[in-house]
Design a protein around this motif. Structure first.
Motif, PDB file in Angstrom:
ATOM      1  N   ALA A  33      -5.889  32.708  31.644  1.00 23.79           N
ATOM      2  CA  ALA A  33      -6.372  32.284  30.332  1.00 23.79           C
ATOM      3  C   ALA A  33      -6.486  33.444  29.342  1.00 23.79           C
ATOM      4  N   ILE A  34      -5.655  34.466  29.476  1.00 23.66           N
ATOM      5  CA  ILE A  34      -5.687  35.581  28.530  1.00 23.66           C
ATOM      6  C   ILE A  34      -5.181  35.079  27.181  1.00 23.66           C
ATOM      7  N   ILE A  35      -5.998  35.247  26.163  1.00 21.62           N
ATOM      8  CA  ILE A  35      -5.660  34.770  24.823  1.00 21.62           C
ATOM      9  C   ILE A  35      -4.836  35.843  24.109  1.00 21.62           C
ATOM     10  N   PRO A  36      -3.693  35.472  23.537  1.00 25.59           N
ATOM     11  CA  PRO A  36      -2.884  36.447  22.820  1.00 25.59           C
ATOM     12  C   PRO A  36      -3.662  37.076  21.654  1.00 25.59           C
ATOM     13  N   ASN A  37      -3.488  38.375  21.461  1.00 25.98           N
ATOM     14  CA  ASN A  37      -4.173  39.080  20.373  1.00 25.98           C
ATOM     15  C   ASN A  37      -3.640  38.658  19.016  1.00 25.98           C
ATOM     16  N   ASN A  38      -4.549  38.441  18.094  1.00 22.54           N
ATOM     17  CA  ASN A  38      -4.226  38.207  16.679  1.00 22.54           C
ATOM     18  C   ASN A  38      -3.221  37.079  16.454  1.00 22.54           C
ATOM     19  N   ALA A  39      -3.294  36.006  17.250  1.00 22.77           N
ATOM     20  CA  ALA A  39      -2.392  34.872  17.070  1.00 22.77           C
ATOM     21  C   ALA A  39      -2.964  33.930  16.014  1.00 22.77           C
ATOM     22  N   PHE A  40      -2.067  33.245  15.297  1.00 21.63           N
ATOM     23  CA  PHE A  40      -2.495  32.332  14.236  1.00 21.63           C
ATOM     24  C   PHE A  40      -1.433  31.270  13.997  1.00 21.63           C
ATOM     25  N   LEU A  41      -1.856  30.183  13.331  1.00 22.67           N
ATOM     26  CA  LEU A  41      -0.940  29.148  12.859  1.00 22.67           C
ATOM     27  C   LEU A  41      -1.110  29.006  11.352  1.00 22.67           C
ATOM     28  N   ILE A  42      -0.002  28.868  10.649  1.00 20.99           N
ATOM     29  CA  ILE A  42      -0.035  28.524   9.229  1.00 20.99           C
ATOM     30  C   ILE A  42       0.432  27.081   9.134  1.00 20.99           C
ATOM     31  N   GLY A  45       2.251  25.550   5.267  1.00 15.91           N
ATOM     32  CA  GLY A  45       2.431  26.650   4.327  1.00 15.91           C
ATOM     33  C   GLY A  45       1.197  26.996   3.518  1.00 15.91           C
ATOM     34  N   VAL A  46       0.046  26.403   3.869  1.00 17.51           N
ATOM     35  CA  VAL A  46      -1.147  26.553   3.042  1.00 17.51           C
ATOM     36  C   VAL A  46      -2.338  27.118   3.805  1.00 17.51           C
ATOM     37  N   LYS A  47      -2.648  26.548   4.955  1.00 13.21           N
ATOM     38  CA  LYS A  47      -3.890  26.884   5.642  1.00 13.21           C
ATOM     39  C   LYS A  47      -3.617  27.738   6.874  1.00 13.21           C
ATOM     40  N   LEU A  48      -4.391  28.814   7.020  1.00 11.74           N
ATOM     41  CA  LEU A  48      -4.258  29.727   8.143  1.00 11.74           C
ATOM     42  C   LEU A  48      -5.367  29.472   9.158  1.00 11.74           C
ATOM     43  N   TYR A  49      -4.976  29.293  10.431  1.00  8.31           N
ATOM     44  CA  TYR A  49      -5.924  29.079  11.520  1.00  8.31           C
ATOM     45  C   TYR A  49      -5.772  30.199  12.538  1.00  8.31           C
ATOM     46  N   PRO A  50      -6.795  31.055  12.700  1.00  7.23           N
ATOM     47  CA  PRO A  50      -6.737  32.021  13.797  1.00  7.23           C
ATOM     48  C   PRO A  50      -6.860  31.287  15.123  1.00  7.23           C
ATOM     49  N   VAL A  67      -7.213  20.031  12.691  1.00  4.79           N
ATOM     50  CA  VAL A  67      -7.077  18.651  12.231  1.00  4.79           C
ATOM     51  C   VAL A  67      -6.027  18.600  11.127  1.00  4.79           C
ATOM     52  N   ILE A  68      -5.027  17.732  11.322  1.00  6.66           N
ATOM     53  CA  ILE A  68      -3.990  17.510  10.315  1.00  6.66           C
ATOM     54  C   ILE A  68      -4.137  16.077   9.853  1.00  6.66           C
ATOM     55  N   ASN A  69      -4.641  15.920   8.653  1.00  2.49           N
ATOM     56  CA  ASN A  69      -4.947  14.597   8.112  1.00  2.49           C
ATOM     57  C   ASN A  69      -3.695  13.997   7.485  1.00  2.49           C
ATOM     58  N   ASP A  70      -2.819  13.479   8.345  1.00  2.00           N
ATOM     59  CA  ASP A  70      -1.580  12.842   7.901  1.00  2.00           C
ATOM     60  C   ASP A  70      -1.313  11.686   8.855  1.00  2.00           C
ATOM     61  N   ALA A  71      -1.036  10.511   8.324  1.00  2.00           N
ATOM     62  CA  ALA A  71      -0.865   9.304   9.147  1.00  2.00           C
ATOM     63  C   ALA A  71       0.294   9.426  10.134  1.00  2.00           C
ATOM     64  N   ARG A  72       1.256  10.306   9.861  1.00  2.00           N
ATOM     65  CA  ARG A  72       2.402  10.474  10.776  1.00  2.00           C
ATOM     66  C   ARG A  72       2.029  11.252  12.038  1.00  2.00           C
ATOM     67  N   VAL A  73       0.953  12.024  11.971  1.00  2.00           N
ATOM     68  CA  VAL A  73       0.509  12.840  13.092  1.00  2.00           C
ATOM     69  C   VAL A  73      -0.371  11.984  14.008  1.00  2.00           C
TER      70      VAL A  73
END
Length: 144
Positions: A33-42, A45-50, A67-73
């Motif tokens: 369960a080693i968590i990668p250093n400094n990983a993130f999701l954008i 194109g707007v919101k950054l999640y560490p 949370v992605i508030n889109d009916a397709r998800v």
């Protein structure tokens, strides 16, 4: 329907010098369960999640970490799991599918720059390799 009395199953095993069963070394549970250093999701194109947890759920339901508030998800669309210092993306049997770099996936090991698509919503996976906790002295004096 076939009556029970008319069904017969015959099976046998033929030993063809199969190799012995071997242990698979997956590392210690702590290393898994080693968590990668400094990983993130954008996201979109707007919101950054560490990414700072071993397991991160992604979907439309408010109980997800992302949370992605889109009916397709889907409500529980995908999951990121930190395994041996890498994040692995798992599709959770979503309706619209999960893609990495335009390829449909059920699971994929992520690399920095990978573009994930959840029902058409783009997520860019990144990982900053620079250590933020250490500083170095830089000599900028002029040399003759």
């Amino acid at each position: 329907m076939i009556p029970y009395q008319q069904v017969s199953v015959n099976a046998y095993f033929e030993d063809q010098n199969l190799p012995a069963t071997a242990n698979l070394d997956i590392g210690t549970p702590q290393a898994e369960a080693i968590i990668p250093n400094n990983a993130f999701l954008i996201v979109n194109g707007v919101k950054l999640y560490p990414l700072e947890k071993a397991v991160i759920n992604i979907g439309r339901h408010p109980d997800n970490q992302i949370v992605i508030n889109d009916a397709r998800v889907s409500r529980q669309h995908a999951q990121l799991r930190a395994i041996n210092g890498r994040y692995i993306l798992f599709d959770l049997s979503s309706n619209a599918g999960t893609y990495v770099n335009n390829q449909p996936v059920h699971q994929a090991i992520l690399s920095p720059g990978d573009v994930i698509s959840l029902a058409g919503i783009p997520l860019v996976y990144g990982q900053d390799s620079m250590e933020t906790s250490s500083t170095r002295r830089l000599d900028i004096s002029a040399h003759d």
